[in-house]
Design a protein around this motif. Structure first.
Motif, PDB file in Angstrom:
ATOM      1  N   ALA A 152       0.841  -1.203   0.000  1.00  0.00           N
ATOM      2  CA  ALA A 152       0.000   0.000   0.000  1.00  0.00           C
ATOM      3  C   ALA A 152       0.874   1.250   0.000  1.00  0.00           C
ATOM      4  O   ALA A 152       0.606   2.215  -0.737  1.00  0.00           O
ATOM      5  N   LEU A 153       1.925   1.241   0.784  1.00  0.00           N
ATOM      6  CA  LEU A 153       2.838   2.386   0.822  1.00  0.00           C
ATOM      7  C   LEU A 153       3.674   2.476  -0.460  1.00  0.00           C
ATOM      8  O   LEU A 153       4.010   3.567  -0.913  1.00  0.00           O
ATOM      9  N   GLU A 154       3.981   1.328  -1.053  1.00  0.00           N
ATOM     10  CA  GLU A 154       4.699   1.324  -2.325  1.00  0.00           C
ATOM     11  C   GLU A 154       3.846   1.954  -3.432  1.00  0.00           C
ATOM     12  O   GLU A 154       4.378   2.642  -4.312  1.00  0.00           O
ATOM     13  N   VAL A 155       2.542   1.738  -3.361  1.00  0.00           N
ATOM     14  CA  VAL A 155       1.633   2.384  -4.316  1.00  0.00           C
ATOM     15  C   VAL A 155       1.745   3.899  -4.180  1.00  0.00           C
ATOM     16  O   VAL A 155       1.791   4.624  -5.181  1.00  0.00           O
ATOM     17  N   VAL A 156       1.824   4.386  -2.953  1.00  0.00           N
ATOM     18  CA  VAL A 156       1.981   5.826  -2.727  1.00  0.00           C
ATOM     19  C   VAL A 156       3.276   6.325  -3.368  1.00  0.00           C
ATOM     20  O   VAL A 156       3.298   7.387  -4.002  1.00  0.00           O
ATOM     21  N   LEU A 157       4.347   5.567  -3.239  1.00  0.00           N
ATOM     22  CA  LEU A 157       5.611   5.937  -3.879  1.00  0.00           C
ATOM     23  C   LEU A 157       5.444   6.013  -5.391  1.00  0.00           C
ATOM     24  O   LEU A 157       5.888   6.970  -6.031  1.00  0.00           O
ATOM     25  N   GLY A 158       4.802   5.021  -5.973  1.00  0.00           N
ATOM     26  CA  GLY A 158       4.574   5.019  -7.420  1.00  0.00           C
ATOM     27  C   GLY A 158       3.712   6.189  -7.861  1.00  0.00           C
ATOM     28  O   GLY A 158       3.988   6.836  -8.879  1.00  0.00           O
ATOM     29  N   ILE A 159       2.686   6.475  -7.083  1.00  0.00           N
ATOM     30  CA  ILE A 159       1.827   7.622  -7.399  1.00  0.00           C
ATOM     31  C   ILE A 159       2.646   8.909  -7.358  1.00  0.00           C
ATOM     32  O   ILE A 159       2.534   9.757  -8.251  1.00  0.00           O
ATOM     33  N   GLY A 160       3.486   9.052  -6.354  1.00  0.00           N
ATOM     34  CA  GLY A 160       4.304  10.252  -6.243  1.00  0.00           C
ATOM     35  C   GLY A 160       5.247  10.420  -7.419  1.00  0.00           C
ATOM     36  O   GLY A 160       5.314  11.486  -8.033  1.00  0.00           O
ATOM     37  N   ALA A 161       5.970   9.367  -7.743  1.00  0.00           N
ATOM     38  CA  ALA A 161       6.936   9.432  -8.841  1.00  0.00           C
ATOM     39  C   ALA A 161       6.246   9.728 -10.161  1.00  0.00           C
ATOM     40  O   ALA A 161       6.687  10.592 -10.926  1.00  0.00           O
ATOM     41  N   TYR A 162       5.159   9.032 -10.433  1.00  0.00           N
ATOM     42  CA  TYR A 162       4.544   9.162 -11.748  1.00  0.00           C
ATOM     43  C   TYR A 162       3.543  10.305 -11.836  1.00  0.00           C
ATOM     44  O   TYR A 162       3.222  10.750 -12.933  1.00  0.00           O
ATOM     45  N   THR A 163       3.108  10.842 -10.718  1.00  0.00           N
ATOM     46  CA  THR A 163       2.370  12.100 -10.774  1.00  0.00           C
ATOM     47  C   THR A 163       3.345  13.203 -11.174  1.00  0.00           C
ATOM     48  O   THR A 163       3.039  14.049 -12.026  1.00  0.00           O
ATOM     49  N   MET A 164       4.532  13.179 -10.589  1.00  0.00           N
ATOM     50  CA  MET A 164       5.560  14.153 -10.957  1.00  0.00           C
ATOM     51  C   MET A 164       5.832  14.073 -12.460  1.00  0.00           C
ATOM     52  O   MET A 164       5.852  15.087 -13.162  1.00  0.00           O
ATOM     53  N   SER A 165       6.026  12.874 -12.963  1.00  0.00           N
ATOM     54  CA  SER A 165       6.333  12.677 -14.373  1.00  0.00           C
ATOM     55  C   SER A 165       5.177  13.114 -15.277  1.00  0.00           C
ATOM     56  O   SER A 165       5.389  13.827 -16.260  1.00  0.00           O
ATOM     57  N   THR A 166       3.968  12.686 -14.958  1.00  0.00           N
ATOM     58  CA  THR A 166       2.841  13.010 -15.835  1.00  0.00           C
ATOM     59  C   THR A 166       2.578  14.511 -15.878  1.00  0.00           C
ATOM     60  O   THR A 166       2.328  15.069 -16.948  1.00  0.00           O
ATOM     61  N   LEU A 167       2.656  15.170 -14.736  1.00  0.00           N
ATOM     62  CA  LEU A 167       2.426  16.613 -14.721  1.00  0.00           C
ATOM     63  C   LEU A 167       3.524  17.343 -15.487  1.00  0.00           C
ATOM     64  O   LEU A 167       3.250  18.260 -16.268  1.00  0.00           O
ATOM     65  N   ALA A 168       4.767  16.944 -15.269  1.00  0.00           N
ATOM     66  CA  ALA A 168       5.879  17.576 -15.983  1.00  0.00           C
ATOM     67  C   ALA A 168       5.783  17.322 -17.475  1.00  0.00           C
ATOM     68  O   ALA A 168       5.973  18.243 -18.285  1.00  0.00           O
TER      69      ALA A 168
END
Length: 182
Positions: A152-168
């Motif tokens: 569950a916490l790893e999902v949060v890490l993935g969301i963080g990394a790829y939210t950064m990427s998608t927005l950028a």
């Protein structure tokens, strides 16, 4: 009022990138045989580029299997309407041997037939929709599919990394092209 000119972010190379981005651009070029447009344009900010590369590498090292990680990434990419991310990660899903139906569902943002991956996709969406305030019922449903609290916490890490990427990627108007290494 004069027409607004479209703002473009430069697609940097190892020679044009700001000093702090050069090593990252070179490393990506060596690994990929060229520089994806998303990386070339994110190189404008060394902190963003190196931060994303570190976070995505950390996400690659979590206990979620590769197909599960790509399910998280594609869920974020489709939710955030990042076309270049969807294309890049569609290719990755295919390399991992994901079936065509699952790839199509992830691209469309629709339910997956695989119950475990659908629980992961749904959990990812719930974390995003609630800013992490997922209820006990949803968390229990996620855990019932064989996932762990760590996952569950790893999902949060993935969301963080790829939210950064998608927005950028959307901001810099990245395209699905690869530039030569130099």
């Amino acid at each position: 009022m004069p027409p607004t000119r479209r703002v473009r972010f430069e697609a940097h190379t190892a020679y044009t990138a700001p000093h702090g981005s050069r090593a990252a651009v070179v490393g990506v070029a060596e690994q990929w045989g060229g520089v994806p447009d998303a990386v070339a344009r994110m190189a404008e900010s060394p902190e963003l580029l190196t931060g994303f590369l570190r976070l995505s590498a950390a996400f690659d090292g979590v206990t979620l299997d590769p197909l599960a990680r790509e399910t998280v990434v594609m869920t974020v990419a489709t939710r955030n309407d990042c076309h270049v991310c969807v294309e890049l990660h569609t290719a990755k899903l295919r390399r991992l041997g994901a079936d065509a139906e699952s790839v199509a569902a992830l691209r469309a943002g629709t339910g997956l037939r695989d119950e475990r991956l659908e629980a992961l996709r749904d959990f990812t969406l719930r974390v995003l929709a609630t800013a992490g305030g997922v209820g006990d019922h949803e968390l229990t449903a996620f855990l019932a599919q064989g996932f762990t609290r760590r996952n569950a916490l790893e999902v949060v890490l993935g969301i963080g990394a790829y939210t950064m990427s998608t927005l950028a990627n959307r901001l810099v108007r990245a395209e699905n092209v690869q530039h030569p290494a130099g």
